[in-house]
Motif scaffolding. Sequence first.
Motif: not given
Length: 58
Positions: A17, A44, A56-57, A26, A28-30, A46, A50
């Motif tokens: 993160c 990325y 936002t992803p 947890t 995700v690519l942002v 977590c 986010q």
Amino acid sequence: MRKKQPARFPAAGATWCHWHKRYTTTGVLVAVIEQASGPGVAVYACAPCQKRFRLTPI
């Protein structure tokens, strides 16, 4: 100045993160930062980061 990441690799399925500077399961690519020379960077975040930073992803 960038902080060094730990030398130990995370367990499978974990990502780094970029907001709280720790490994997470947890993530995700942002964002993707493209550079003119050299490889780009995948950013990325977590789930808690986010929500906190309204990311936002992609």
